[in-house]
Design a protein around this motif. Structure first.
Motif, PDB file in Angstrom:
ATOM      1  N   LYS A 117      -2.562  -4.680  -4.611  1.00  0.00           N
ATOM      2  CA  LYS A 117      -2.966  -3.964  -3.398  1.00  0.00           C
ATOM      3  C   LYS A 117      -2.444  -2.526  -3.379  1.00  0.00           C
ATOM      4  N   SER A 118      -1.922  -2.098  -4.512  1.00  0.00           N
ATOM      5  CA  SER A 118      -1.385  -0.741  -4.582  1.00  0.00           C
ATOM      6  C   SER A 118      -2.307   0.145  -5.402  1.00  0.00           C
ATOM      7  N   HIS A 119      -2.308   1.434  -5.080  1.00  0.00           N
ATOM      8  CA  HIS A 119      -3.035   2.389  -5.910  1.00  0.00           C
ATOM      9  C   HIS A 119      -2.333   2.506  -7.261  1.00  0.00           C
ATOM     10  N   ALA A 146       2.859   3.275  -5.473  1.00  0.00           N
ATOM     11  CA  ALA A 146       1.893   3.716  -6.477  1.00  0.00           C
ATOM     12  C   ALA A 146       2.440   3.355  -7.847  1.00  0.00           C
ATOM     13  N   HIS A 152       0.825  -1.220   0.000  1.00  0.00           N
ATOM     14  CA  HIS A 152       0.000   0.000   0.000  1.00  0.00           C
ATOM     15  C   HIS A 152       0.853   1.262   0.000  1.00  0.00           C
ATOM     16  N   ARG A 153       2.156   1.101   0.095  1.00  0.00           N
ATOM     17  CA  ARG A 153       3.036   2.269   0.025  1.00  0.00           C
ATOM     18  C   ARG A 153       3.703   2.401  -1.349  1.00  0.00           C
ATOM     19  N   PRO A 200      -4.025   7.234  -1.305  1.00  0.00           N
ATOM     20  CA  PRO A 200      -2.994   6.190  -1.284  1.00  0.00           C
ATOM     21  C   PRO A 200      -2.202   6.191   0.017  1.00  0.00           C
ATOM     22  N   GLY A 201      -1.835   5.000   0.444  1.00  0.00           N
ATOM     23  CA  GLY A 201      -0.915   4.878   1.570  1.00  0.00           C
ATOM     24  C   GLY A 201      -1.560   4.867   2.934  1.00  0.00           C
ATOM     25  N   MET A 260       5.579   7.596  -0.613  1.00  0.00           N
ATOM     26  CA  MET A 260       5.299   6.364  -1.342  1.00  0.00           C
ATOM     27  C   MET A 260       6.451   6.068  -2.295  1.00  0.00           C
ATOM     28  N   HIS A 315      -4.158   2.658   4.097  1.00  0.00           N
ATOM     29  CA  HIS A 315      -4.616   1.373   4.641  1.00  0.00           C
ATOM     30  C   HIS A 315      -3.842   0.226   4.007  1.00  0.00           C
ATOM     31  N   PRO A 316      -3.344  -0.718   4.840  1.00  0.00           N
ATOM     32  CA  PRO A 316      -2.491  -1.772   4.281  1.00  0.00           C
ATOM     33  C   PRO A 316      -3.178  -2.664   3.247  1.00  0.00           C
ATOM     34  N   ASP A 317      -4.460  -2.966   3.424  1.00  0.00           N
ATOM     35  CA  ASP A 317      -5.014  -3.861   2.409  1.00  0.00           C
ATOM     36  C   ASP A 317      -6.438  -3.548   1.968  1.00  0.00           C
ATOM     37  N   MET A 342      -2.152  12.924  -5.542  1.00  0.00           N
ATOM     38  CA  MET A 342      -3.439  12.245  -5.534  1.00  0.00           C
ATOM     39  C   MET A 342      -4.346  12.801  -4.436  1.00  0.00           C
ATOM     40  N   ALA A 392      -7.391   0.286  -2.005  1.00  0.00           N
ATOM     41  CA  ALA A 392      -6.551   0.595  -3.168  1.00  0.00           C
ATOM     42  C   ALA A 392      -7.360   0.376  -4.442  1.00  0.00           C
ATOM     43  N   PHE A 393      -7.142   1.208  -5.441  1.00  0.00           N
ATOM     44  CA  PHE A 393      -7.795   1.007  -6.730  1.00  0.00           C
ATOM     45  C   PHE A 393      -6.862   1.467  -7.831  1.00  0.00           C
ATOM     46  N   PHE A 394      -7.092   0.927  -9.018  1.00  0.00           N
ATOM     47  CA  PHE A 394      -6.285   1.281 -10.175  1.00  0.00           C
ATOM     48  C   PHE A 394      -7.201   2.011 -11.136  1.00  0.00           C
TER      49      PHE A 394
END
Ligand SMILES: Cc1ncc(C[n+]2csc(CCOP(=O)(O)OP(=O)(O)O)c2C)c(N)n1
Ligand code: SF4
Ligand SMILES: [Mg+2]
Lengths: 349, 335
Positions: free
Chosen positions: A78-80, A60, A57-58, B157-158, A103, B160-162, B1, B165-167
């Motif tokens: 699990k990453s943006h 991008a 999550h860290r 971003p950054g 990040m 929450h660990p899991d 973001m 997240a979205f793409f």
């Protein structure tokens, strides 16, 4: 590439220093052509992040448009991520990085995305030394739009369409070096041994880390007459000295192989070990430029780490930005308030 | 973001950035742009003023796109709307374009002193925090319209660990930001974006109304840096016995107040500082109006518009006027 991934994991499936398994770094199933070089690069990114123990999550992921730029869907689920517009991944990456410097930024682009439409953006993101990994999956063609020659197609090289390309090629590594990139490497999608340590070092590097990965397009540009096909690259490739990446948290001895001749310490204390003594001095820009040129004259492709500036100062440092991500700043931090405005008003009267 | 800002741009920059505007509209990225409109097309008269980017801004980029515009008329409003534009961008998760012009952006203008209310708080819009995500049992969907106003919840971003997240991308995707070429999912998304634009109508600055001293069925609409000249034109016309109610438009999409004003009148003059009467046409298209009742006065020679020019034209249409021009007519100024 579409394939069914086995869901079963051994209960003792290896976890990394942060407690994640390799699966935690995987993404959706690839829809690229079977055998596409780009899928190997995605796998190398997954391996690198897993081995480094970065928190998903860290990270991008940012890309432009192209088959290569589609790949961030296929790693780090699990990453943006942001799949932006053709050739303009650098400005989206710059914005995101300025908003949150905490990040890790992994940019994926193609040779058209970077060397044609995006050349201007590429130049400036390199000059600014934005702290990011910038990977070009270089297949010497426009894969997504069916294989037209790109700006990195070598003179005389021909794709499936058969006409030799008449134009000079842009060499992105030379360009990155001239533009001030502080980490420059070239690799090959077919050489995981070389690629994974390069990506790990690039993620750790504090500044603009550029990797030109020759990544053949099996569908449109893998002919015997193409200089970006598997066969040609395998036959014409030479590597700079073998390189090991030793992350800061591990004891040097764990990854240690005897006989390294040069040690480069990166920003947070991680170390690069170089093994072969050749004419290339990886901390000297001109030496790197010369080495690329000399190999090119002999018809050879030089791969491996070409240049690194261990004292690199990234864009945040140069701009003297705030440490926290902008999302954590509030009115008190950001708004000078009525008193300041009144003072400005008064000064203009 | 987090909060996105594009720097102030002169008109050609709007053309240059159009592809990004489409991306921000579709991927729903908050962004603020300042368009200092100047005389186009192309490099046009780069040191002269116009209001000729109305279409280019309202519908910037290919495909079905629409953008929220804020239209200030003096430096104080530029200041206030700038602050407001960031709140709106976060609230609506879309680009907000502040339509200034070269007259406002480069000439000296008189205005009330700028003020700031220290109680004022930022509106960051709909953002799920780490705690929100922790408390969530259902799957998070970046493009899921939970509240029914067309605006969905973002995550940053950054945090929450899991979860969360979205793409995102400029290509079609479903409510969970997963790429899809399903026609139904695409249509659902496009219709939601329309709904969001409806929501925006009540969030943009309301129009400013000026009632005539005598009851009248004639109206006048103007915007931006035409304000002072138009208010003066109304006075000149009133002195001449010609009364018009007036409305200054301050935002797009047009709210109900805008359509109500037009409906209350038989004839409405729309004052534009561009050749093609862009605001008049935008009103006709967006409010589905009968074009016949929408009259026009355009001024586009690159100099700020004058009260006399507008008053003289309106008087000639309304029938009978004793307004005497103080200067010769300029090129591009309608008689
Ligand atoms: C502004 C713009 N121009 C053209 C295109 C069409 N287009 C899509 S992908 C592409 C080329 C991609 O080539 P490359 O970056 O080398 O990626 P590859 O597919 O080879 O991995 C082009 C020209 C586009 N999407 N946007
Ligand atoms: S067209 Fe070429 S680059 Fe694109 S997925 Fe297929 S092999 Fe890869
Ligand atoms: Mg390519």
């Amino acid at each position: 590439m579409s394939y069914i991934r086995p869901e079963f994991r051994h209960p003792a499936s290896k976890t990394n220093t942060s407690g994640f398994t390799r699966k935690d770094y995987e993404g959706a199933l690839s829809t690229l052509c079977a055998g596409c070089g780009h899928d190997s690069v995605s796998n190398a990114i997954i391996d690198s992040c897993f081995e480094l123990g970065v928190w998903p999550h860290r990270v991008a992921k940012i890309s432009g448009i192209g088959c290569s730029s589609k790949t961030p869907t296929y790693f780090l689920g699990k990453s943006h991520g942001f799949n932006s517009v053709h050739g303009r991944m650098p400005s989206v990456a710059t914005g995101a990085n300025m908003a949150n410097g905490e990040m890790a930024y992994i940019g994926v682009s193609g040779d058209s995305d970077t060397a044609s439409i995006g050349l201007g953006q590429f130049a400036h993101v390199a000059r600014r030394n934005l702290n990011m990994v910038y990977i070009v999956e270089n297949n010497g063609c426009y894969g997504l739009t069916k294989g037209q020659d790109s700006a990195t197609t070598d003179v005389g090289s021909s794709s499936k369409k058969g006409d030799p390309n008449p134009y000079e090629a842009v060499d992105l590594c030379s360009m990155a070096l001239q533009l001030g990139a502080t980490f420059v490497a070239r690799s090959f999608s077919g050489d995981k041994e070389q690629l994974v340590p390069l990506i790990k070092a690039a993620i750790t590097h504090n500044g603009f880390a550029f990797i030109d990965v020759i990544s053949p397009c099996v569908t449109f540009n893998n002919t015997p007459a193409s200089s970006k096909g598997f066969e040609f690259v395998r036959e014409h490739r030479e590597a700079t000295g073998k390189m090991d990446f030793v992350p800061v948290r591990s004891e040097i001895t764990t990854n240690y192989e005897p006989g390294f001749v040069k040690e480069i310490t990166l920003h947070y204390g991680s170390v690069i070990h170089l093994y072969k003594d050749d004419k290339l001095d990886c901390t000297d820009r001109n030496s790197a430029l010369r080495a690329i040129q000399e190999h090119d004259e002999k018809g050879r492709i030089l791969t491996g780490l070409l240049y690194v500036d261990p004292d690199s100062r990234d864009f945040h440092k140069v701009q003297q930005t705030v440490k926290q991500p902008l999302r954590d700043l509030n009115e008190e931090d950001l708004c000078p308030g009525a008193r300041s405005l009144n003072a400005i008003n008064a000064s203009l009267r | 973001m987090a909060r996105a800002l594009l720097p102030p741009l002169l008109a050609p920059g709007l053309s240059l950035m159009s592809e990004f505007l489409g991306l921000a509209y579709f991927a729903e990225v908050p962004a603020v742009l300042f368009d200092i409109q100047r005389a186009g097309p192309s490099t046009g008269m780069p040191t002269r003023t116009q209001q000729s980017d109305i279409f280019a801004a309202a519908y910037a980029s290919h495909g079905d796109t629409k953008h929220v515009l804020l239209i200030p008329s003096d430096p104080k409003e530029c200041f206030e709307m700038s602050a407001e534009s960031f709140n709106l961008a976060d609230r609506l998760q879309t680009p907000i374009i502040l339509m200034s012009d070269l007259d406002l952006g480069m000439n000296d203008n008189l205005c009330e002193p700028l003020e700031w209310d220290d109680e004022r708080a930022y509106d960051r819009g709909k953002v799920f925090s780490k705690e929100d995500l922790d408390d969530m049992s259902e799957r998070y969907g970046r493009y899921l319209d939970i509240d029914g106003d067309g605006i969905c919840y973002r995550t940053l971003p950054g945090i929450h660990p899991d979860k969360g997240a979205f793409f995102t991308r400029g290509t079609s995707r479903d409510e969970y930001a997963i790429y899809t070429e399903s026609g139904e999912a695409y249509v659902r998304n496009m219709e939601r974006l329309s709904k969001k634009f409806e929501t925006a109508k009540d969030l943009v600055p309301a129009p400013q109304l000026h009632e005539a001293k005598k009851a009248t069925r004639d109206g006048m609409i103007f915007y931006g840096s035409s304000n002072n000249a138009c208010l003066e034109a109304l006075d000149i016309l009133a002195a001449d016995g010609l009364h018009l109610n007036a409305m200054r438009i301050r935002g797009f999409p047009f709210s109900k107040e805008v359509t109500d004003f037009i409906e209350r009148h038989d004839r409405v003059f729309v004052i534009d500082q561009n050749r093609d009467a862009q605001m008049r046409k935008l009103l006709i298209i967006e409010c589905e109006l009968n074009p016949r009742k929408m009259l026009s006065y355009t001024h586009f020679d690159g100099m700020p518009m004058t009260a006399l020019g507008a008053a003289k034209h309106i008087a000639s249409v309304l029938g009978g006027s004793n307004v005497t021009p103080l200067r010769k007519k300029k090129a591009g100024e309608k008689a």
